[in-house]
Design a protein around this motif. Sequence first.
Motif, PDB file in Angstrom:
ATOM      1  N   PRO A  46       0.801  -1.235   0.000  1.00 37.57           N
ATOM      2  CA  PRO A  46       0.000   0.000   0.000  1.00 37.57           C
ATOM      3  C   PRO A  46       0.830   1.279   0.000  1.00 37.57           C
ATOM      4  O   PRO A  46       0.427   2.271  -0.608  1.00 37.57           O
ATOM      5  N   LEU A  49       1.792   1.738  -3.443  1.00 35.47           N
ATOM      6  CA  LEU A  49       0.605   2.080  -4.226  1.00 35.47           C
ATOM      7  C   LEU A  49       0.192   3.538  -4.015  1.00 35.47           C
ATOM      8  O   LEU A  49      -0.208   4.227  -4.965  1.00 35.47           O
ATOM      9  N   VAL A  50       0.301   4.027  -2.789  1.00 37.81           N
ATOM     10  CA  VAL A  50      -0.121   5.414  -2.544  1.00 37.81           C
ATOM     11  C   VAL A  50       0.811   6.374  -3.283  1.00 37.81           C
ATOM     12  O   VAL A  50       0.369   7.390  -3.837  1.00 37.81           O
ATOM     13  N   MET A  53      -0.338   6.129  -6.883  1.00 38.88           N
ATOM     14  CA  MET A  53      -1.628   6.797  -7.074  1.00 38.88           C
ATOM     15  C   MET A  53      -1.498   8.311  -7.034  1.00 38.88           C
ATOM     16  O   MET A  53      -2.221   9.029  -7.726  1.00 38.88           O
ATOM     17  N   TYR A 270     -10.142  12.599   3.369  1.00 40.32           N
ATOM     18  CA  TYR A 270     -11.403  11.876   3.189  1.00 40.32           C
ATOM     19  C   TYR A 270     -12.321  12.624   2.229  1.00 40.32           C
ATOM     20  O   TYR A 270     -12.944  12.030   1.357  1.00 40.32           O
ATOM     21  N   PHE A 274     -13.838  10.968  -1.125  1.00 42.79           N
ATOM     22  CA  PHE A 274     -15.201  10.432  -1.148  1.00 42.79           C
ATOM     23  C   PHE A 274     -16.288  11.501  -1.215  1.00 42.79           C
ATOM     24  O   PHE A 274     -17.435  11.167  -1.456  1.00 42.79           O
ATOM     25  N   LEU A 280      -9.314  10.046  -6.053  1.00 45.90           N
ATOM     26  CA  LEU A 280      -8.380   9.285  -5.215  1.00 45.90           C
ATOM     27  C   LEU A 280      -6.935   9.711  -5.453  1.00 45.90           C
ATOM     28  O   LEU A 280      -6.097   9.611  -4.560  1.00 45.90           O
ATOM     29  N   SER A 287      -2.222  12.400   0.995  1.00 49.44           N
ATOM     30  CA  SER A 287      -1.747  11.349   1.905  1.00 49.44           C
ATOM     31  C   SER A 287      -0.227  11.304   1.929  1.00 49.44           C
ATOM     32  O   SER A 287       0.384  11.184   2.996  1.00 49.44           O
TER      33      SER A 287
ATOM     34  N   LEU B 115      -2.625   5.325   4.586  1.00 51.89           N
ATOM     35  CA  LEU B 115      -2.634   3.958   4.058  1.00 51.89           C
ATOM     36  C   LEU B 115      -4.017   3.536   3.585  1.00 51.89           C
ATOM     37  O   LEU B 115      -4.154   2.610   2.789  1.00 51.89           O
ATOM     38  N   ILE B 117      -6.309   5.040   1.777  1.00 50.97           N
ATOM     39  CA  ILE B 117      -6.643   5.301   0.369  1.00 50.97           C
ATOM     40  C   ILE B 117      -6.120   4.162  -0.517  1.00 50.97           C
ATOM     41  O   ILE B 117      -6.908   3.533  -1.235  1.00 50.97           O
ATOM     42  N   PRO B 118      -4.817   3.810  -0.464  1.00 51.98           N
ATOM     43  CA  PRO B 118      -4.380   2.678  -1.291  1.00 51.98           C
ATOM     44  C   PRO B 118      -5.011   1.362  -0.853  1.00 51.98           C
ATOM     45  O   PRO B 118      -5.295   0.514  -1.701  1.00 51.98           O
ATOM     46  N   LEU B 119      -5.251   1.178   0.457  1.00 56.36           N
ATOM     47  CA  LEU B 119      -5.856  -0.075   0.907  1.00 56.36           C
ATOM     48  C   LEU B 119      -7.259  -0.253   0.328  1.00 56.36           C
ATOM     49  O   LEU B 119      -7.675  -1.375   0.030  1.00 56.36           O
ATOM     50  N   SER B 120      -7.988   0.865   0.138  1.00 60.11           N
ATOM     51  CA  SER B 120      -9.340   0.737  -0.397  1.00 60.11           C
ATOM     52  C   SER B 120      -9.303   0.208  -1.834  1.00 60.11           C
ATOM     53  O   SER B 120     -10.243  -0.428  -2.289  1.00 60.11           O
ATOM     54  N   VAL B 121      -8.199   0.453  -2.536  1.00 59.05           N
ATOM     55  CA  VAL B 121      -8.032  -0.095  -3.890  1.00 59.05           C
ATOM     56  C   VAL B 121      -7.424  -1.488  -3.831  1.00 59.05           C
ATOM     57  O   VAL B 121      -7.909  -2.440  -4.450  1.00 59.05           O
ATOM     58  N   TRP B 122      -6.361  -1.633  -3.050  1.00 60.18           N
ATOM     59  CA  TRP B 122      -5.568  -2.870  -3.003  1.00 60.18           C
ATOM     60  C   TRP B 122      -6.363  -4.052  -2.455  1.00 60.18           C
ATOM     61  O   TRP B 122      -6.276  -5.178  -2.955  1.00 60.18           O
ATOM     62  N   LEU B 123      -7.183  -3.839  -1.422  1.00 62.11           N
ATOM     63  CA  LEU B 123      -7.968  -4.941  -0.863  1.00 62.11           C
ATOM     64  C   LEU B 123      -8.923  -5.498  -1.916  1.00 62.11           C
ATOM     65  O   LEU B 123      -9.197  -6.705  -1.938  1.00 62.11           O
ATOM     66  N   ILE B 126      -7.035  -7.991  -4.065  1.00 59.62           N
ATOM     67  CA  ILE B 126      -6.737  -9.308  -3.500  1.00 59.62           C
ATOM     68  C   ILE B 126      -8.001  -9.983  -2.970  1.00 59.62           C
ATOM     69  O   ILE B 126      -7.949 -10.870  -2.118  1.00 59.62           O
ATOM     70  N   TYR B 209     -13.661   3.750   5.485  1.00 59.61           N
ATOM     71  CA  TYR B 209     -12.953   3.739   4.209  1.00 59.61           C
ATOM     72  C   TYR B 209     -13.180   2.451   3.440  1.00 59.61           C
ATOM     73  O   TYR B 209     -13.181   2.455   2.218  1.00 59.61           O
TER      74      TYR B 209
END
Lengths: 311, 271
Positions: A46, A49-50, A53, A270, A274, A280, A287, B115, B117-123, B126, B209
């Motif tokens: 993550p 990934l952040v 992103m 947030y 959202f 994002l 972030s 974390l 924001i990426p977790l909402s995509v990454w989860l 998987i 989230y």
Amino acid sequence: MAAEVAATAVRRAVRTPSPRGRKDALRGWAFVAPTAILVVGLFIVPIGLVAFMSGSDWSLMGGNRGSNFPDNFTNVLADPLLGQSVSFTLRYTLLTTLILMPIAFLLALLVQEARRWNNVLRTAILVPSALGIASSSLLFYALYSPQVGPLNPILDQLGLMDVRESILGTANGALWATVVLVVWRFAGYYMILTMVGLQAIPGDIYEAASLDGASKVTQLRKITLPLLRPTIAMTMILSITGSLLAFDQFYILTKGGPNNETMTIVLLIYKYAFETKKDLGMAAALSVLVLVALVVVNLFQLRALRGRDKD
Amino acid sequence: MTTTSRRVVYYVLTGLLALTFLLPIAWAVVNSVSPNPATSQADGYGLGNYAALVGYGEGLWTYLRNSLIISVVAVGTALVVATTGGYGFARFSFRGKNIVFMSVLAILMVPYAALLIPLSVWLGEIGLQNSLVGVGLVLALFQLPFSTFMMRNAFEAVPRELEEAALLDGCGTFRAFWRIMIPAVRAPLVTVGLFVFLIAWNDFMVPLYLLGADNAPLPLAMVNMRQQVMGVIDYGLTTAGVVVLAIPAVVLFLSLQKYYIKGFTSGAVKG
């Protein structure tokens, strides 16, 4: 079966210590594997990934639509809400920490002796720690309400506000209301941390000081406070870091209002993701900025803490 | 002042102090059974708010079940990972150990919000999109620095002779770990379990989230239901929900309080 194999391996290892190193390493890795999997899968990936992103045009519904490198960052930095939320978050952090620390310290002094009533008192002060920040916030949201809250009539009697107004309706009212909630929720937690520090100070120092005729106040100033410095520094770090990242209490009590005047930085992440922008990529960019800032703040605080420990 | 009057002043002041901390909770209990005009408990004292809560949205039992699943997954994962990891870090030396340990501690440095924001995509990638198990795993991850550190210290405090005796008696490493070491660290295990439970049971931000309203645990459902009632906010319902949320947490906390305090005294929080 595997256990039998391992058992044989251990028996041999105990008898002949030479090949032990490699087997030790294997077993060590076997034990640490669940930790490593969790950390790589839900933390390292993550973070990567952040970062990715934050450089992408990534909408909430549309997903990744290609690279967009500096734009997310420039958009965030150009948003007037960023400066507003940073300054509000800093103000809130300063206020919370300055009020919470002395209260926790005084409470710890009050309840540290092992007396039956002190145990009851300590438990009473600690009970709010069992509640989540979200449920505490909902509870105080009701307490502060003009409809059922008991505080409005009191503030009305004191002439501080009209009974029909909401305490959370003004930026200042909302700020102080949140500080009161957070102090109520966290005072016990910091009290316990301070008590642990107090107990680490050897009692005979105080005895010697008493024999020398030092008053309680002098003992507090010359013994307790200096020796408690590492503990105070640690609780301060926890309070500062926690307040800089405040989210639940403002999401629930004010949603950042009125007029975005109680917007915290994390609440802004947030909202980007959202609510207002549904973007994002922009949320990821903010972030990353928060992440870098926090790591810098933490490193700085850790260094200050270590420096003090050495004295 | 005489000692008696000093003692009276002391008890009055500290009594008021205790009340200050308990009053908001006591008020919530009273308000939840009090009449609230134009809401679920319109007239007289009674359990109308609780009755309304049971049938609200997906139903109280669904929300409680969701909260329980998240908590069980978080506590279970934290206990398994922290005992195995703690033992590995305490007793073995191998290449890469420091890197893994440092990465665990690095979780402390990183804000959870960054974390999520990426977790909402990454989860989703998987197979854990809108998943209670996913939320439980994330909550266990966030508590990993505390729980690993706590368990590593606990294992280090156990004398090596204990497991060496077991090994000489023919126990394998893993059996010695399970039969000898785990029972030796029971108290710290309870501490970790209690900490993680209180956090997972009460957490709001991670489910916000990562979960949809259909899969909400009780704290998220409470906040959602407050927002959905347009215009009139049902404070009776809200306080009833707060009481329902608080009961298991406070009961568990009160019965395991000594572990909570011991957790701090053993220095696990100092990192």
